[in-house]
Design an enzyme around this catalytic site. Sequence first.
Site, short mmCIF file in Angstrom:
data_model
loop_
_atom_site.label_atom_id
_atom_site.label_comp_id
_atom_site.label_asym_id
_atom_site.label_seq_id
_atom_site.Cartn_x
_atom_site.Cartn_y
_atom_site.Cartn_z
N GLU A 62 0.85 -1.29 -0.02
CA GLU A 62 -0.08 -0.17 0.10
C GLU A 62 0.89 1.33 0.04
OE1 GLU A 62 -2.88 0.00 3.10
OE2 GLU A 62 -3.95 1.52 2.19
N ASP A 63 1.80 1.20 0.62
CA ASP A 63 2.74 2.45 0.98
C ASP A 63 4.09 2.79 0.30
OD1 ASP A 63 0.51 3.01 2.57
OD2 ASP A 63 1.42 2.43 4.38
#
Length: 489
Positions: A62-63
């Site tokens: 996600e990051d």
Amino acid sequence: MKEKDSPRIEKAIEVARKAHEGQLRKTGEPYLVHPLAVKKILEEWGMDEDTIIAGLLHDTVEDTDLTLEEIKKEFGESVAFLVDGVTKLSTARNGMRDIDTYLPATKDNFLRLMIALGDDIRVLIIKLADRLHNLRTLSALPPDKQKKIAKETLEVFAPLADRLNMGLLRVELADLSFKYVDPRRFEELKTLIEKYNQSAEKSLKKIEDEVKTALKKEKIHFKLSGRVKSVYSLHKKLAKHNQNINEIYDLTALRIIVDDVTDCYLVLGLIHSLYTPMNGRIKDYIAMPKQNGYQSLHTTVITKDKRVVEFQIRTEKMHEYAERGLAASFYYNEQKLTENYKKGKIEHLPTNLLWITELQMTAAKLREGKRVDLKKLKINLFADKIFVYTPKGDIIDLPKGALPLDFAYKLHSEIGDHVVGVKINGKMSNLNKKLAQGDIVEILTSKNQTPKQSWLDKIFTSHARSKLLRALRFEKSPDSEPKKKRKSR
Ligand code: MN
């Protein structure tokens, strides 16, 4: 705990370090601190290596630039599957507007959440470890975010930990969050518990000695300890009992852990021969485990100096399961589970966790595009919520106790203001009828209808109440904006 990390885990630490390079947490520390903390929590829970590795990598997809494909290549399908699950879960969550509507108001979100939850229960365990560390470091966030995350934890994650019978986690999550949600009440109750324990200390010591002597005389092997009541569970119990602390019978509790089930019942008998048991307060959760698999004998007794004490009697294994729940099951079944636990292979879960099987089968059905009858679903992850349908099949979540007008106002205030009747499951019903899990609710409206004062008695949620009140004010002075009118008086 293991002293040295396995080569796979070491490699995962390196991958996480590189991926999160340069990122900082709100606390100012390097981001890597967070996945490392999640790893440690998962190790403490005795989780398998794949779960620990997925915990280390849970925020990468996600990051960071790391892709699922790379994770799959490096660590295998199972790890990639878990990381993907955690990512999906947070995506599903971000799609939901705010905490009051955390639960999906639309069918789509609900499906996403179910599918994300149901794929592999280890996804949930990683998510819980993630949430635990975030809560432990919550002080670094701005106050409004603190409250929001804490509230969400109380409403969603702590009940989830309870459903998984992870008692220690439930208590830590609930008390950490409650401190942020209602700091004054937290301190107040904490002090209350401490004072109560202090005043009980002497007589408790005496009771402990009496019990120990009796058990030794019978040559029963045992461990005895006091258990401290969590602040949040006291808060909830007090609310149930009109804030009357004298009605809380388990403020003081002693736990006795013995070797086997036979000894549990022996000890129960011994306790009852020493003290007077309270009527209706003997609970046999060994013969009839709680829905989450919790097993123990409970009895509340009145001691010679008129103290009310709860005894909890269980075996070591039951105790382990009460504190660590699903995680403990994974530990006991580690071999089986790490080898066989993949999508669809659900037969290795312990029988007391059958609801998870149910959740997974439901998720599988949803994935195949089949319709699911919520009414038949015994799973209730969110104990105080019900799900009802619109005739078109949209799912609306409401608190337990909600009435047709709550439903109508939740759809739209235009609908709420013009209600003339309601059909529940195809039959005409009335506005006083409490909605039940899985009901199909059809609101009948008329353009000529106006909101009624008497509806205030037929409303359960504050959301609907405030909408109705606004409409009533407007009814009285339809030509001018109600607030201004009031001011000029
Ligand atoms: Mn995280």
